[in-house]
Design a protein around this motif. Structure first.
Motif, PDB file in Angstrom:
ATOM      1  N   LYS A  20       8.087  78.615 -69.943  1.00  0.00           N
ATOM      2  CA  LYS A  20       8.934  77.648 -70.662  1.00  0.00           C
ATOM      3  C   LYS A  20      10.346  77.574 -70.087  1.00  0.00           C
ATOM      4  O   LYS A  20      10.906  76.487 -69.935  1.00  0.00           O
ATOM      5  CB  LYS A  20       8.987  77.996 -72.148  1.00  0.00           C
ATOM      6  CG  LYS A  20       9.802  77.002 -72.962  1.00  0.00           C
ATOM      7  CD  LYS A  20       9.392  76.976 -74.402  1.00  0.00           C
ATOM      8  CE  LYS A  20      10.171  75.984 -75.243  1.00  0.00           C
ATOM      9  NZ  LYS A  20      10.392  74.677 -74.668  1.00  0.00           N
ATOM     10  N   THR A  23      10.895  75.079 -67.260  1.00  0.00           N
ATOM     11  CA  THR A  23      10.643  73.648 -67.440  1.00  0.00           C
ATOM     12  C   THR A  23      11.912  72.940 -67.898  1.00  0.00           C
ATOM     13  O   THR A  23      12.851  73.562 -68.389  1.00  0.00           O
ATOM     14  CB  THR A  23       9.503  73.403 -68.444  1.00  0.00           C
ATOM     15  OG1 THR A  23       9.868  73.953 -69.714  1.00  0.00           O
ATOM     16  CG2 THR A  23       8.198  74.023 -67.972  1.00  0.00           C
ATOM     17  N   ASN A  26      11.911  66.893 -68.991  1.00  0.00           N
ATOM     18  CA  ASN A  26      10.811  66.016 -68.599  1.00  0.00           C
ATOM     19  C   ASN A  26       9.445  66.666 -68.841  1.00  0.00           C
ATOM     20  O   ASN A  26       8.413  66.057 -68.585  1.00  0.00           O
ATOM     21  CB  ASN A  26      10.934  65.620 -67.124  1.00  0.00           C
ATOM     22  CG  ASN A  26      12.124  64.730 -66.874  1.00  0.00           C
ATOM     23  OD1 ASN A  26      12.380  63.810 -67.636  1.00  0.00           O
ATOM     24  ND2 ASN A  26      12.867  65.009 -65.821  1.00  0.00           N
ATOM     25  N   GLY A  27       9.468  67.915 -69.277  1.00  0.00           N
ATOM     26  CA  GLY A  27       8.222  68.610 -69.580  1.00  0.00           C
ATOM     27  C   GLY A  27       7.488  69.155 -68.371  1.00  0.00           C
ATOM     28  O   GLY A  27       6.292  69.417 -68.439  1.00  0.00           O
ATOM     29  N   HIS A  28       8.206  69.291 -67.255  1.00  0.00           N
ATOM     30  CA  HIS A  28       7.574  69.857 -66.056  1.00  0.00           C
ATOM     31  C   HIS A  28       8.516  70.854 -65.385  1.00  0.00           C
ATOM     32  O   HIS A  28       9.652  71.028 -65.802  1.00  0.00           O
ATOM     33  CB  HIS A  28       7.126  68.754 -65.088  1.00  0.00           C
ATOM     34  CG  HIS A  28       8.217  67.858 -64.603  1.00  0.00           C
ATOM     35  ND1 HIS A  28       7.993  66.566 -64.222  1.00  0.00           N
ATOM     36  CD2 HIS A  28       9.555  68.050 -64.442  1.00  0.00           C
ATOM     37  CE1 HIS A  28       9.130  66.010 -63.827  1.00  0.00           C
ATOM     38  NE2 HIS A  28      10.087  66.892 -63.949  1.00  0.00           N
ATOM     39  N   ASN A  30      11.195  72.460 -63.396  1.00  0.00           N
ATOM     40  CA  ASN A  30      12.499  71.993 -62.950  1.00  0.00           C
ATOM     41  C   ASN A  30      12.666  72.247 -61.456  1.00  0.00           C
ATOM     42  O   ASN A  30      12.191  73.249 -60.937  1.00  0.00           O
ATOM     43  CB  ASN A  30      13.591  72.730 -63.752  1.00  0.00           C
ATOM     44  CG  ASN A  30      14.981  72.342 -63.321  1.00  0.00           C
ATOM     45  OD1 ASN A  30      15.508  72.896 -62.366  1.00  0.00           O
ATOM     46  ND2 ASN A  30      15.569  71.391 -64.017  1.00  0.00           N
ATOM     47  N   GLU A  75       3.825  66.662 -60.007  1.00  0.00           N
ATOM     48  CA  GLU A  75       4.428  67.573 -60.975  1.00  0.00           C
ATOM     49  C   GLU A  75       3.499  68.715 -61.392  1.00  0.00           C
ATOM     50  O   GLU A  75       2.285  68.615 -61.294  1.00  0.00           O
ATOM     51  CB  GLU A  75       4.919  66.808 -62.209  1.00  0.00           C
ATOM     52  CG  GLU A  75       3.828  66.226 -63.069  1.00  0.00           C
ATOM     53  CD  GLU A  75       4.372  65.447 -64.266  1.00  0.00           C
ATOM     54  OE1 GLU A  75       5.563  65.524 -64.574  1.00  0.00           O
ATOM     55  OE2 GLU A  75       3.559  64.758 -64.888  1.00  0.00           O
ATOM     56  N   VAL A  76       4.143  69.779 -61.833  1.00  0.00           N
ATOM     57  CA  VAL A  76       3.468  70.958 -62.370  1.00  0.00           C
ATOM     58  C   VAL A  76       4.057  71.187 -63.760  1.00  0.00           C
ATOM     59  O   VAL A  76       5.267  71.120 -63.943  1.00  0.00           O
ATOM     60  CB  VAL A  76       3.700  72.198 -61.474  1.00  0.00           C
ATOM     61  CG1 VAL A  76       3.004  73.413 -62.051  1.00  0.00           C
ATOM     62  CG2 VAL A  76       3.235  71.930 -60.050  1.00  0.00           C
ATOM     63  N   LYS A  77       3.186  71.469 -64.726  1.00  0.00           N
ATOM     64  CA  LYS A  77       3.631  71.563 -66.120  1.00  0.00           C
ATOM     65  C   LYS A  77       3.533  72.983 -66.669  1.00  0.00           C
ATOM     66  O   LYS A  77       2.914  73.856 -66.066  1.00  0.00           O
ATOM     67  CB  LYS A  77       2.805  70.609 -66.975  1.00  0.00           C
ATOM     68  CG  LYS A  77       2.990  69.150 -66.595  1.00  0.00           C
ATOM     69  CD  LYS A  77       2.112  68.242 -67.424  1.00  0.00           C
ATOM     70  CE  LYS A  77       2.214  66.822 -66.914  1.00  0.00           C
ATOM     71  NZ  LYS A  77       1.000  66.073 -67.125  1.00  0.00           N
ATOM     72  N   LEU A  78       4.136  73.157 -67.832  1.00  0.00           N
ATOM     73  CA  LEU A  78       4.161  74.430 -68.537  1.00  0.00           C
ATOM     74  C   LEU A  78       2.761  75.036 -68.635  1.00  0.00           C
ATOM     75  O   LEU A  78       1.807  74.355 -68.976  1.00  0.00           O
ATOM     76  CB  LEU A  78       4.733  74.225 -69.949  1.00  0.00           C
ATOM     77  CG  LEU A  78       4.764  75.450 -70.861  1.00  0.00           C
ATOM     78  CD1 LEU A  78       5.689  76.525 -70.311  1.00  0.00           C
ATOM     79  CD2 LEU A  78       5.209  75.050 -72.269  1.00  0.00           C
ATOM     80  N   GLU A  80       0.781  76.020 -66.317  1.00  0.00           N
ATOM     81  CA  GLU A  80      -0.063  75.855 -65.137  1.00  0.00           C
ATOM     82  C   GLU A  80       0.324  76.886 -64.077  1.00  0.00           C
ATOM     83  O   GLU A  80       1.459  77.354 -64.037  1.00  0.00           O
ATOM     84  CB  GLU A  80       0.061  74.431 -64.581  1.00  0.00           C
ATOM     85  CG  GLU A  80      -0.477  73.397 -65.560  1.00  0.00           C
ATOM     86  CD  GLU A  80      -0.382  71.972 -65.062  1.00  0.00           C
ATOM     87  OE1 GLU A  80      -1.266  71.181 -65.442  1.00  0.00           O
ATOM     88  OE2 GLU A  80       0.553  71.627 -64.310  1.00  0.00           O
ATOM     89  N   HIS A 104      -1.400  73.490 -56.850  1.00  0.00           N
ATOM     90  CA  HIS A 104      -1.841  73.751 -58.216  1.00  0.00           C
ATOM     91  C   HIS A 104      -3.075  74.641 -58.088  1.00  0.00           C
ATOM     92  O   HIS A 104      -4.027  74.298 -57.372  1.00  0.00           O
ATOM     93  CB  HIS A 104      -2.186  72.436 -58.914  1.00  0.00           C
ATOM     94  CG  HIS A 104      -2.439  72.581 -60.371  1.00  0.00           C
ATOM     95  ND1 HIS A 104      -3.613  73.107 -60.862  1.00  0.00           N
ATOM     96  CD2 HIS A 104      -1.660  72.284 -61.449  1.00  0.00           C
ATOM     97  CE1 HIS A 104      -3.556  73.120 -62.187  1.00  0.00           C
ATOM     98  NE2 HIS A 104      -2.380  72.621 -62.568  1.00  0.00           N
TER      99      HIS A 104
END
Length: 163
Positions: A20, A23, A26-28, A30, A75-78, A80, A104
């Protein structure tokens, strides 16, 4: 140490899970943390080449980044996980040029690349110096055994080495 060498032989330097704190709104992941992840992975490679943290402390020799070029592909998200691979390495007498690629872990897509030109530095003099023979051997052995796996497409710094 053997674990590091094994990972490098597989071209995978490090795996990280996006937390967290890394991130943004933008939810991905930083942009600063892409660089952090690349830097942590580069440390694994540089330790293997005898010019990382241990060398800085013991031998007073390490690398300083001179230039960096990062491309963000997807993008890569929380939550992952990403794997950072070394996908290119070359050198001259005083510089190491490399590209790391972040994938990923589950979906296998290329998330980002980080191309770096670093200088070999004697910390006692705070001066750029030539690589020591043992460092040259480790790098050259790695380059020779992995060059067929390298991808030199679209390298920005390829003309910067003085061979």
């Amino acid at each position: 140490f053997n674990k590091i060498v094994k990972k490098i032989k597989n071209m995978i330097l490090k795996t990280e899970k996006v937390i967290k704190e890394w991130t943004d709104y933008n939810g991905h992941l930083n942009v600063a943390y892409y660089i952090r992840i690349f830097d942590l992975a580069a440390d694994v490679m540089l330790d293997n080449f005898k010019m990382g943290g241990e060398s800085a402390k013991k031998d007073k020799k390490t690398t300083f980044v001179a230039e960096m070029h990062t491309i963000y592909k997807q993008e890569v998200k929380l939550g992952e996980e990403v794997e950072t691979h070394v996908t290119y390495v070359d050198r001259d007498k005083k510089r190491i040029h490399y590209r790391l690629s972040m994938f990923h872990k589950e979906k296998k897509y290329l998330a980002a690349t980080n191309e770096v030109l670093s200088l070999y530095v004697d910390l006692g003099q705070r001066k750029v110096v030539e690589f020591d023979p043992d460092r040259l051997k480790v790098m050259d052995d790695f380059i020779k055994s992995n060059s067929s796996k390298f991808n030199s497409d679209k390298l920005v710094f390829s003309g910067k080495l003085k061979k």
